[in-house]
Design an enzyme around this catalytic site. Structure first.
Site, PDB file in Angstrom:
ATOM      1  N   ASP A  53      32.112  38.973  52.027  1.00  0.00           N
ATOM      2  CA  ASP A  53      31.277  37.769  51.976  1.00  0.00           C
ATOM      3  C   ASP A  53      30.345  37.832  50.767  1.00  0.00           C
ATOM      4  O   ASP A  53      29.592  38.789  50.609  1.00  0.00           O
ATOM      5  CB  ASP A  53      30.445  37.668  53.253  1.00  0.00           C
ATOM      6  CG  ASP A  53      29.569  36.425  53.286  1.00  0.00           C
ATOM      7  OD1 ASP A  53      30.013  35.404  53.856  1.00  0.00           O
ATOM      8  OD2 ASP A  53      28.449  36.474  52.750  1.00  0.00           O
ATOM      9  N   LYS A  83      29.885  30.769  48.741  1.00  0.00           N
ATOM     10  CA  LYS A  83      29.059  29.662  49.216  1.00  0.00           C
ATOM     11  C   LYS A  83      28.500  28.855  48.049  1.00  0.00           C
ATOM     12  O   LYS A  83      28.171  29.412  46.992  1.00  0.00           O
ATOM     13  CB  LYS A  83      27.890  30.202  50.052  1.00  0.00           C
ATOM     14  CG  LYS A  83      28.292  31.199  51.118  1.00  0.00           C
ATOM     15  CD  LYS A  83      27.083  31.740  51.862  1.00  0.00           C
ATOM     16  CE  LYS A  83      27.442  32.976  52.679  1.00  0.00           C
ATOM     17  NZ  LYS A  83      27.670  34.160  51.834  1.00  0.00           N
ATOM     18  N   HIS A 116      25.880  26.515  51.476  1.00  0.00           N
ATOM     19  CA  HIS A 116      24.983  27.631  51.793  1.00  0.00           C
ATOM     20  C   HIS A 116      23.781  27.199  52.635  1.00  0.00           C
ATOM     21  O   HIS A 116      23.412  27.866  53.601  1.00  0.00           O
ATOM     22  CB  HIS A 116      24.508  28.288  50.491  1.00  0.00           C
ATOM     23  CG  HIS A 116      24.088  29.710  50.657  1.00  0.00           C
ATOM     24  ND1 HIS A 116      24.144  30.641  49.645  1.00  0.00           N
ATOM     25  CD2 HIS A 116      23.596  30.391  51.720  1.00  0.00           C
ATOM     26  CE1 HIS A 116      23.705  31.806  50.077  1.00  0.00           C
ATOM     27  NE2 HIS A 116      23.360  31.679  51.338  1.00  0.00           N
ATOM     28  N   LEU A 198      21.500  42.856  61.682  1.00  0.00           N
ATOM     29  CA  LEU A 198      20.627  43.950  62.118  1.00  0.00           C
ATOM     30  C   LEU A 198      19.154  43.585  61.992  1.00  0.00           C
ATOM     31  O   LEU A 198      18.279  44.457  62.071  1.00  0.00           O
ATOM     32  CB  LEU A 198      20.925  45.214  61.304  1.00  0.00           C
ATOM     33  CG  LEU A 198      22.354  45.753  61.423  1.00  0.00           C
ATOM     34  CD1 LEU A 198      22.568  46.947  60.500  1.00  0.00           C
ATOM     35  CD2 LEU A 198      22.690  46.116  62.859  1.00  0.00           C
ATOM     36  N   LYS A 238      25.842  44.918  55.545  1.00  0.00           N
ATOM     37  CA  LYS A 238      25.970  45.302  54.142  1.00  0.00           C
ATOM     38  C   LYS A 238      25.163  46.577  53.873  1.00  0.00           C
ATOM     39  O   LYS A 238      24.180  46.879  54.543  1.00  0.00           O
ATOM     40  CB  LYS A 238      25.508  44.167  53.223  1.00  0.00           C
ATOM     41  CG  LYS A 238      24.052  43.748  53.387  1.00  0.00           C
ATOM     42  CD  LYS A 238      23.149  44.382  52.343  1.00  0.00           C
ATOM     43  CE  LYS A 238      21.739  43.852  52.429  1.00  0.00           C
ATOM     44  NZ  LYS A 238      20.822  44.506  51.459  1.00  0.00           N
ATOM     45  N   SER A 239      25.617  47.330  52.870  1.00  0.00           N
ATOM     46  CA  SER A 239      24.924  48.526  52.418  1.00  0.00           C
ATOM     47  C   SER A 239      25.523  48.947  51.085  1.00  0.00           C
ATOM     48  O   SER A 239      26.648  48.558  50.757  1.00  0.00           O
ATOM     49  CB  SER A 239      25.064  49.668  53.429  1.00  0.00           C
ATOM     50  OG  SER A 239      24.398  50.842  52.961  1.00  0.00           O
ATOM     51  N   VAL A 240      24.781  49.711  50.333  1.00  0.00           N
ATOM     52  CA  VAL A 240      25.330  50.286  49.102  1.00  0.00           C
ATOM     53  C   VAL A 240      25.648  51.773  49.294  1.00  0.00           C
ATOM     54  O   VAL A 240      26.150  52.413  48.380  1.00  0.00           O
ATOM     55  CB  VAL A 240      24.351  50.121  47.912  1.00  0.00           C
ATOM     56  CG1 VAL A 240      24.124  48.653  47.619  1.00  0.00           C
ATOM     57  CG2 VAL A 240      23.024  50.831  48.182  1.00  0.00           C
ATOM     58  N   ARG A 244      26.679  54.794  55.152  1.00  0.00           N
ATOM     59  CA  ARG A 244      26.239  53.696  56.014  1.00  0.00           C
ATOM     60  C   ARG A 244      27.333  52.645  56.152  1.00  0.00           C
ATOM     61  O   ARG A 244      27.522  52.068  57.227  1.00  0.00           O
ATOM     62  CB  ARG A 244      24.970  53.073  55.441  1.00  0.00           C
ATOM     63  CG  ARG A 244      24.321  52.036  56.354  1.00  0.00           C
ATOM     64  CD  ARG A 244      23.845  52.624  57.665  1.00  0.00           C
ATOM     65  NE  ARG A 244      22.969  53.760  57.478  1.00  0.00           N
ATOM     66  CZ  ARG A 244      21.662  53.660  57.188  1.00  0.00           C
ATOM     67  NH1 ARG A 244      21.101  52.483  57.034  1.00  0.00           N
ATOM     68  NH2 ARG A 244      20.934  54.748  57.039  1.00  0.00           N
ATOM     69  N   ASN A 248      28.820  51.646  59.803  1.00  0.00           N
ATOM     70  CA  ASN A 248      28.851  50.269  60.292  1.00  0.00           C
ATOM     71  C   ASN A 248      30.252  49.805  60.680  1.00  0.00           C
ATOM     72  O   ASN A 248      30.403  48.749  61.303  1.00  0.00           O
ATOM     73  CB  ASN A 248      28.270  49.326  59.243  1.00  0.00           C
ATOM     74  CG  ASN A 248      26.772  49.482  59.071  1.00  0.00           C
ATOM     75  OD1 ASN A 248      26.091  50.028  59.940  1.00  0.00           O
ATOM     76  ND2 ASN A 248      26.252  49.009  57.955  1.00  0.00           N
TER      77      ASN A 248
END
Length: 284
Positions: A53, A83, A116, A198, A238-240, A244, A248
């Site tokens: 996304d 979006k 959006h 979250l 989401k995470s970088v 993690r 998830n």
């Protein structure tokens, strides 16, 4: 690379009659900088995520495009969402921005394109949605939907055009369960997507969440994401951080029982961590 075992949800509306399914668990890229996006998306795909996304507003479509181009998977194994930006609702600008999205992502056909924000106080809900229908009819997007739309916004565009959005992507988490709007979605045949699943991390130390996490032997984040999945919402954390991102995705070796689901849902406070749809107006 094996795909995660999340089920796919069929999109009933906004698909020009062609069968379209969306993976229930995806990977989000909100507030991931362009510098980090390609690496993060590559990591997510390696770990089995197949739904990515992004959005024009995020400024990272090109990096998402590089990641999916280099992942080695056939195009039909990935589901990509973007979006329409708030500054591009006027039909001519919307057409230009949609073309730019396809170029940035390196795609001929996008899987899902969303409005959006409704911009209901300053924009033209019906005109914007009519332009989205134009994109769908062109065959360059497989499904169209909206984000952050209230029930009245949905009813306005459906009544005017006869085309129901495939999805509505809204803020949902245990402190904002959005039950009235989710009920409206079920009545209209719209799939619910949850952004900020979250609660931007604010609820991970909630005593109820922590108690359920201890009982299941999983982390608070995994418990909340599992709550989303069992409710039937499409969700994309989401995470970088690779660890993690992996954590998830590890949601399919346990289930929450009815009591645990109810206890988490009872945390609802109708509290938003993001903007209210009526507050997002003009160029944002």
């Amino acid at each position: 690379m094996n795909a995660l075992p999340a089920r796919a949800i069929e999109l009933i509306h906004g698909t020009a009659g062609r069968p379209v399914t969306i993976p229930q668990l995806g990977f989000g890229t909100y507030k991931i900088t362009p510098h980090d996006t390609e690496t993060a998306v590559r990591a997510a795909i390696e770990l089995g995520y197949r739904h990515i996304d992004t959005a024009q507003m995020y400024g990272n479509e090109a990096q998402v495009g590089k990641a999916i181009a280099g992942c080695g998977l056939p195009r039909d194994q990935l589901f990509i969402t973007s979006k329409l930006n708030n500054t591009a609702h006027e039909p001519a600008r919307a057409r230009e921005s949609f073309d730019a999205t396809l170029r940035a992502l390196g795609l001929e056909v996008l899987d899902l394109f969303l409005v959006h924000w409704p911009m209901a106080l300053s924009g033209d809900l019906i005109g914007t949605w009519a332009t989205m229908i134009e994109f769908l009819d062109s065959g360059r997007v497989r499904a169209i939907g909206v984000s952050n739309h209230q029930r009245e916004h949905l009813e306005t565009i459906i009544k005017a055009t006869g085309v129901t959005p495939a999805v509505n992507q809204i803020e949902i988490h245990p402190y904002l369960t959005q039950e009235p709007l989710r009920t409206a979605h079920r009545q209209l045949g719209i799939v619910t997507q949850a952004w900020s699943p979250l609660g931007r991390g604010h609820l991970l130390r909630d005593p109820v969440i922590e108690s359920v996490a201890r009982a299941t032997g999983h982390t608070s984040a995994q418990v909340v994401l599992r709550w989303h999945l069992q409710r039937g919402d499409v969700v994309f954390p989401k995470s970088v951080h690779p660890e993690r991102i992996a954590e998830n995705s590890q949601l399919f070796d346990f289930e929450l029982d009815d009591d645990q689901l109810a206890r988490i849902s009872a945390l609802n406070r109708d509290h938003r961590f993001g903007s209210h749809p009526d507050e997002v107006q003009g160029a944002k």
